[in-house]
Design a protein around this motif. Structure first.
Motif, PDB file in Angstrom:
ATOM      1  N   ARG A 117      86.314 128.274 -60.051  1.00  0.00           N
ATOM      2  CA  ARG A 117      85.483 127.915 -61.200  1.00  0.00           C
ATOM      3  C   ARG A 117      85.844 128.793 -62.395  1.00  0.00           C
ATOM      4  O   ARG A 117      86.361 129.910 -62.238  1.00  0.00           O
TER       5      ARG A 117
ATOM      6  N   PRO B 233      84.687 123.340 -62.861  1.00  0.00           N
ATOM      7  CA  PRO B 233      85.514 123.568 -61.672  1.00  0.00           C
ATOM      8  C   PRO B 233      86.996 123.606 -62.038  1.00  0.00           C
ATOM      9  O   PRO B 233      87.428 122.973 -62.999  1.00  0.00           O
ATOM     10  N   THR B 234      87.754 124.357 -61.304  1.00  0.00           N
ATOM     11  CA  THR B 234      89.211 124.431 -61.452  1.00  0.00           C
ATOM     12  C   THR B 234      89.841 124.123 -60.102  1.00  0.00           C
ATOM     13  O   THR B 234      89.141 124.087 -59.074  1.00  0.00           O
ATOM     14  N   PRO B 235      91.162 123.900 -60.063  1.00  0.00           N
ATOM     15  CA  PRO B 235      91.791 123.599 -58.763  1.00  0.00           C
ATOM     16  C   PRO B 235      91.553 124.672 -57.711  1.00  0.00           C
ATOM     17  O   PRO B 235      91.486 124.360 -56.515  1.00  0.00           O
ATOM     18  N   SER B 236      91.402 125.950 -58.149  1.00  0.00           N
ATOM     19  CA  SER B 236      91.245 127.020 -57.162  1.00  0.00           C
ATOM     20  C   SER B 236      89.852 127.618 -57.122  1.00  0.00           C
ATOM     21  O   SER B 236      89.555 128.450 -56.266  1.00  0.00           O
TER      22      SER B 236
ATOM     23  N   ARG C  39      81.631 114.861 -66.704  1.00  0.00           N
ATOM     24  CA  ARG C  39      82.729 114.835 -65.746  1.00  0.00           C
ATOM     25  C   ARG C  39      83.981 115.484 -66.343  1.00  0.00           C
ATOM     26  O   ARG C  39      84.271 115.328 -67.523  1.00  0.00           O
ATOM     27  N   THR C  40      84.702 116.213 -65.508  1.00  0.00           N
ATOM     28  CA  THR C  40      86.009 116.747 -65.868  1.00  0.00           C
ATOM     29  C   THR C  40      87.020 116.227 -64.846  1.00  0.00           C
ATOM     30  O   THR C  40      86.663 115.507 -63.908  1.00  0.00           O
ATOM     31  N   ALA C  41      88.288 116.616 -65.038  1.00  0.00           N
ATOM     32  CA  ALA C  41      89.312 116.164 -64.092  1.00  0.00           C
ATOM     33  C   ALA C  41      89.041 116.675 -62.689  1.00  0.00           C
ATOM     34  O   ALA C  41      89.437 116.053 -61.694  1.00  0.00           O
ATOM     35  N   GLN C  42      88.352 117.828 -62.573  1.00  0.00           N
ATOM     36  CA  GLN C  42      88.092 118.429 -61.272  1.00  0.00           C
ATOM     37  C   GLN C  42      86.685 118.149 -60.758  1.00  0.00           C
ATOM     38  O   GLN C  42      86.346 118.581 -59.666  1.00  0.00           O
ATOM     39  N   GLY C  43      85.845 117.451 -61.534  1.00  0.00           N
ATOM     40  CA  GLY C  43      84.464 117.200 -61.120  1.00  0.00           C
ATOM     41  C   GLY C  43      83.503 117.457 -62.264  1.00  0.00           C
ATOM     42  O   GLY C  43      83.895 117.505 -63.434  1.00  0.00           O
TER      43      GLY C  43
END
Length: 579
Positions: A440, A435-438, A386-390
């Motif tokens: 990958r 994943p990133t906010p905008s 898991r990361t902050a974005q998924g």
């Protein structure tokens, strides 16, 4: 008329007990009397009846064993009412070690070398059922008795002989209590079995000292020719052992294998497998424990509650069977469960997905995924967390073509890697997709051998990135390029590939405040026999910057080119190298 328990007690009260075959309703019981006792009846003298165990002890004559009455014990079987006797198991001490027919014609004399006191024959005169196992059951068996220290009565072991090897065995459904573990060495052929404690680590010796061993099963084989003894023992050690970090191992049982031919191996010819039921961190599992490592492994009967608590977002994918691994020293555990419906991680589908939940001891629960990724026909192990974005994934590979990685990123992320690096084979590759906010991010690092024009070689460590989002993908490839000369001198340059994925060039630069001579700058790029600076005066200015510009071939008949540019304060030298 059926034989009752009261009749047995009444007959034995006078010291004599006569059993007639006709008193038993089952034909199998009557046939056993006729075949092995040589008469339709059995007469016990000096009979003593014990109602609690439904046994009669005394002496009886068995014609095949000789005219003299032999010590014997009969244990009676009753029907479901507990009042009617339906059969018995008769154990008779044989007067000689070589048994006659119709009993198994075995020579049991080798058992004396293992400490046996007397041979016996066992007659099973009980009703048969319809089960296949019951139909194959034999009515008669051979055996021997052993007097064991610390036990009130001799212990009976059944015996068989095959190709000269004698095997004895015994089962104790309720457990045969031993005074201590050291008494296992008194069992037939089990000399040295008390060394089992040496297989356990020092921190468990107190637990072993408090153990109340109960023997469950013993099988020992003895070859008189070479004296080799092999066998196995199952022994219960404890109802429950409290372990560090809040773990409890219950129903503790040891399986001990022994081989006298291996007693020079440092373990006394013993191997020990420990099993039990482990409770740790709210988990319950039947486990096998590796010694002396104290690593327990098993299968969780129900892992759904654990996974729903630790990874509720994966519950919809369904869980298969779960394996369990625990370090009993620290209480740390790992549970691996099959994910029935694959999870797409950062837009990537992974095969053979397994969920890993670790925790226990002072560790918080942590969830990771493992699986397989196919890149260019190569199957690579994948880990995801898991990361902050998924969920993001991490991949490691020993060796893979960069062209295959580029084709995979093109398919997965919509953008490939710079074409100028396509011919490289990466080693010790590690890349991740998160994943990133905008969108990958793909990031990779690895090393490679660089084939340069004119047979030149270089080594490089590369890092590449592909960032996707709302706009066009951003592609970067940088690293360090190491050039070695004819005398193994090294020069390290900073490498940057052109950002356009279709571009076929990269640039590597080196700079120094003090500078080097032109000859030193060219040395890594020339064979030992080539020296374009020979004869030139050393008055040429020192080189402070070196740039390499590489262009890969764009067609099958094209050649790669390498342009070397050296800069000094007052001059510039350019060297073009082609195949």
């Amino acid at each position: 008329m059926p034989l009752s328990v009261e009749q047995i007690a009444e007959r034995a009260r006078n010291g004599s007990l006569l059993l007639k075959a006709e008193e038993f309703a089952d034909s199998a019981v009557r046939d056993a009397f006729s075949a092995y006792l040589g008469s339709p009846g059995l007469n016990f003298s000096d009979a003593e009846f014990t109602a609690e165990s439904m046994t009669v002890r005394g002496r009886c004559a068995v014609p095949a064993l000789g005219p003299e009455p032999c010590p014997a014990v009969a244990e009676f079987l009753t029907d479901t009412s507990g009042r009617t006797v339906v059969g018995c198991v008769l154990v008779v001490d044989a007067p000689k070690w070589r048994l006659p027919e119709p009993f198994p014609a075995y020579d049991l004399s080798p058992l004396q070398a293992l400490g046996a006191q007397s041979p016996v024959v066992v007659l099973d005169a009980t009703p048969r059922t319809d089960g296949a196992a019951e139909q194959e059951r034999t009515s008669v068996a051979a055996g021997a008795r052993w007097e064991l220290p610390g036990l009130g009565e001799p212990v009976l072991f059944l015996a068989s002989v095959h190709e000269g090897t004698v095997t004895v065995s015994a089962r104790f459904p309720d457990g045969l209590s031993l005074p201590s573990l050291r008494h296992m060495a008194d069992l037939p052929g089990c000399t040295g079995a008390d060394a089992v404690t040496e297989h356990f680590p020092a921190e468990w010796q107190e637990l072993l000292a408090s153990a109340l061993p109960a023997l469950r099963e013993v099988t020992v084989s003895y070859a008189p020719g070479d004296g080799r003894v092999t066998g196995a023992l199952d022994v219960d050690l404890a109802h429950a052992w409290p372990l560090p970090a809040g773990a409890t191992l219950s129903r503790v049982r040891a399986r001990i294998a022994l081989d006298s031919a291996a007693r020079q191996d440092g373990w006394g010819g013993l191997s020990v497998e420990l099993s039990g039921h482990l409770s740790v961190g709210g988990l319950e599992s039947a486990v096998t424990v590796e010694l002396p490592a104290l690593t327990a492994h098993g299968e969780l009967a129900d892992s759904s509650e654990l996974f729903e608590h630790a990874a509720p977002d994966l519950a919809k994918n369904g869980m298969g069977g779960a394996s369990f691994l625990c370090d009993l020293r620290e209480g740390a555990f790992v549970v691996a469960g099959e994910l029935l419906s694959p999870l797409e991680i950062a837009g990537v589908r992974i095969e053979d997905q397994t969920v890993l939940v670790s925790g226990g001891g002072d560790r918080a629960l942590e969830v990771t995924l493992a699986g397989t990724l196919v890149v260019g026909g190569t199957r690579i192990g994948v880990k995801a967390g898991r990361t902050a974005q998924g969920w993001g994934l991490t991949v490691e590979a020993d060796r893979i073509a960069l062209r295959d990685i580029s084709a995979w990123t093109e398919q997965t992320l919509g953008s490939g890697l710079p074409a100028s690096l396509a011919e490289l084979t990466l080693r010790d590759l590690c890349f991740e997709v998160v994943p990133t906010p905008s969108g990958r991010l793909f990031a990779a690092a690895g090393s490679a051998e660089f084939p340069l024009p004119a047979g030149l070689r270089a080594r490089a460590h590369l890092t590449t990135r592909i960032s996707t989002g709302d706009g066009p993908s951003e592609v970067e490839a940088t690293g360090s390029l190491l050039l070695s000369g004819p005398e193994s001198s090294l020069m390290e340059l900073d490498l940057v590939a052109d950002k356009d994925p279709d571009a076929t060039s990269w640039t590597a630069t080196w700079a120094a405040q003090e500078g080097i001579t032109l000859a030193e700058a060219l040395a890594p790029l020339l064979p030992a026999t080539g020296s374009p600076t020979a004869g030139l005066p050393n008055l040429l200015p020192s080189v402070e910057k070196i740039s390499l510009r590489y262009t890969a071939p764009t067609a099958a008949d094209a050649t790669a080119s390498l342009v070397l540019t050296t800069d000094a304060r007052q001059a510039r030298a350019v060297l073009v190298i082609t195949d």
